[in-house]
Scaffold this motif. Structure first.
Motif, short mmCIF file in Angstrom:
data_model
loop_
_atom_site.label_atom_id
_atom_site.label_comp_id
_atom_site.label_asym_id
_atom_site.label_seq_id
_atom_site.Cartn_x
_atom_site.Cartn_y
_atom_site.Cartn_z
N LEU A 103 1.04 -1.28 0.19
CA LEU A 103 0.17 0.10 0.41
C LEU A 103 0.88 1.06 0.13
CD1 LEU A 103 -3.12 -1.11 1.99
CD2 LEU A 103 -3.15 -1.08 -0.40
N SER A 104 1.94 1.64 -0.29
CA SER A 104 2.87 1.75 1.02
C SER A 104 3.30 2.93 -0.61
CB SER A 104 4.13 2.37 1.17
OG SER A 104 5.16 1.13 0.88
N ARG A 105 2.81 2.18 -2.19
CA ARG A 105 3.06 2.22 -3.25
C ARG A 105 2.05 2.89 -4.57
NH1 ARG A 105 8.56 -0.85 -5.00
NH2 ARG A 105 9.21 -2.26 -3.12
N GLU A 109 2.51 9.47 0.96
CA GLU A 109 2.68 10.05 3.16
C GLU A 109 1.16 10.49 3.36
OE1 GLU A 109 6.37 11.01 3.89
OE2 GLU A 109 7.18 9.27 2.63
N LYS A 110 0.79 11.67 3.02
CA LYS A 110 -0.41 12.14 3.91
C LYS A 110 -1.87 10.89 3.61
CE LYS A 110 -3.70 16.49 3.42
NZ LYS A 110 -3.98 17.41 2.19
N GLU A 111 -1.54 10.79 2.72
CA GLU A 111 -3.23 9.34 2.33
C GLU A 111 -2.66 8.60 4.17
OE1 GLU A 111 -4.73 9.65 -1.78
OE2 GLU A 111 -2.42 8.00 -1.38
N GLU A 200 -13.24 13.51 5.64
CA GLU A 200 -12.79 14.87 4.73
C GLU A 200 -12.08 13.75 4.16
OE1 GLU A 200 -11.38 18.98 4.17
OE2 GLU A 200 -12.42 18.65 5.78
N THR A 201 -10.93 13.20 5.32
CA THR A 201 -9.62 13.13 4.80
C THR A 201 -9.29 11.07 5.14
OG1 THR A 201 -9.46 12.09 7.73
CG2 THR A 201 -8.65 14.74 6.68
N ALA A 202 -10.25 10.22 5.43
CA ALA A 202 -10.53 8.69 4.70
C ALA A 202 -11.66 8.62 3.72
CB ALA A 202 -10.41 8.15 5.83
N GLY A 207 -7.99 7.37 -1.79
CA GLY A 207 -7.25 6.55 -1.79
C GLY A 207 -8.22 5.45 -0.95
N PHE A 208 -9.40 6.49 -0.26
CA PHE A 208 -10.41 4.76 0.41
C PHE A 208 -10.95 4.11 -0.36
CE2 PHE A 208 -13.32 3.39 3.42
CZ PHE A 208 -12.56 2.75 4.10
N LYS A 209 -11.36 4.72 -1.51
CA LYS A 209 -12.40 4.11 -2.41
C LYS A 209 -11.16 3.04 -3.37
CE LYS A 209 -15.94 7.50 -3.44
NZ LYS A 209 -15.67 7.77 -1.86
#
Length: 389
Positions: A103-105, A109-111, A200-202, A207-209
């Motif tokens: 997932l880091s790829r 970093e903010k996500e 808002e942030t997640a 990214g979450f989708k």
């Protein structure tokens, strides 16, 4: 249906009706203005001690997960403690996935940080709500006296006060476990799932989708089939669809409870055997050391190539980096939990009798395909990036 089963169902339905009646009475009681100072001195001391013990174990996902397991070992009649332990392990794995090889790829970093704070807040909130309940039960057993009148002073819902009183009298372990699932998921609903900050942030981010689309949202229980601890553990579990749905989360909890406690006695025994042998670190190497590793074996800067095929490492490929939690994330200083009782609808007790299709816990194929999809997404993202250059 046999006569015995029919009679058992009637008794159970009577219990649910009794709970409904008691909840109606409790709902009309005003608990505003309650203060610990109103209690006798010895009960004030007990409340402070419970808060101290809860805060001590609520440092991070690893300490919470271990606290659940330690409690279950002492009180195996409280089924939720083991279910909570196993689900909390999955929460820890999701946290460290954000810093691992896969997932880091895909996430910035903010996500990664935003998703971690979202997962951590939910994990923290559940513990600070449920662990005081467990400790109060422990002291009730030790003192041989019902102490659940103290639950409102621990900011626990009147729903659980009624349920714990019922459990103390009838020892209905299933009903207590399902009620705790209902309580904890309902407790999270406004504090996390529909909280504007986390939406808002997640939850509302691309990214979450993507995370949901890739189906890397399985809840897995490693266990030793046939009790053979020297072999690679098998997996059993289920998948969460639509995290934003309270109903879906409660029904998932019910299915997971069925897998652990109602499917086969051997499953519970062999999950326990695995959990006891492998203390939780947050790394997926805890259960599959041949596929995951707590140390990064990849050469920095190298292009990612597929490493798995049907949950088996490809020949010559490095293991997938899955760090322990203590190396992935620092502890978080949380703001106090939002006050208020979530319980306002008697219809939640329908979950005690609602039937849910038993999936059998088959998860291996889905889990393997999810990892392969993530690997393909990483390769596709890299290819698009290179073309843009």
């Amino acid at each position: 249906m046999t006569i015995g089963c029919f009679q058992k169902k009637k008794v159970y339905e009577k219990s649910v009706l009794e709970i409904k009646k008691e909840l109606k009475n409790k709902r009309n009681q005003n608990t505003n203005g309650l203060s610990v100072s109103m209690l006798p001195k010895r009960e004030q001391i007990l409340i402070r001690h419970i808060h101290h013990m809860t805060n001590k174990s609520n440092k991070n996902n690893v300490t919470r997960t271990q606290a659940y397991f330690d409690f279950y070992v002492q009180h195996p009649e409280i089924h939720w403690a083991l279910l909570g332990h196993m689900v909390s392990r999955n929460g820890g794995w999701s946290m460290t996935d954000l810093k691992g090889d896969l997932l880091s790829r895909l996430l910035s970093e903010k996500e990664q940080k935003n998703f971690y704070l979202f997962l951590e807040r939910g994990n923290w909130l559940i513990f600070q709500d449920v662990y005081p309940q467990l400790l109060l039960y422990q002291y009730s057993v030790k003192m041989n006296r019902n102490l659940f009148h103290l639950l409102p002073f621990l900011n626990v819902s009147i729903f659980m006060e009624v349920i714990w009183n019922h459990f103390w009298e009838h020892d209905d372990r299933y009903l207590l476990a399902i009620a705790t699932i209902i309580n904890e998921q309902s407790y999270l609903e406004q504090r996390v799932v529909h909280h504007p900050h986390f939406k808002e942030t997640a939850l509302d981010t691309l990214g979450f989708k993507l995370y949901d689309f890739l189906r890397f949202n399985h809840v897995i229980f490693p266990y030793y089939p046939h009790g053979k601890t020297e072999k690679k553990p098998a997996l059993i579990g289920d998948t969460l669809h639509h995290f934003g749905s309270l109903h879906e989360r409660i029904m998932l909890g019910k299915r997971l409870y069925t897998i652990l406690f109602q499917q086969q006695a051997s499953v519970l025994r062999n999950v326990l055997r695995w959990a006891n042998k492998h203390p939780h670190t947050g790394s997926r190497a805890d259960y599959w050391g041949d596929l995951f590793h707590s140390v990064n074996e990849s050469v920095p800067g190298t292009v990612y190539r597929r490493r798995t095929k049907h949950c088996t490492r490809r020949k010559g490929a490095p293991r997938i980096y899955s760090p322990p939690l203590k190396y992935a994330w620092k502890n978080v200083n949380h703001s106090p939990a939002e006050t208020g009782d979530w319980f306002n609808d008697l219809h939640v007790i329908d979950y005690f009798v609602d039937e849910e299709k038993n999936t059998g816990g088959e998860i291996y194929e889905k889990y393997c395909k999810a990892m392969e999809k993530i690997e393909l997404a990483i390769i596709a993202k890299k290819a698009i990036f290179l073309r843009q250059e």
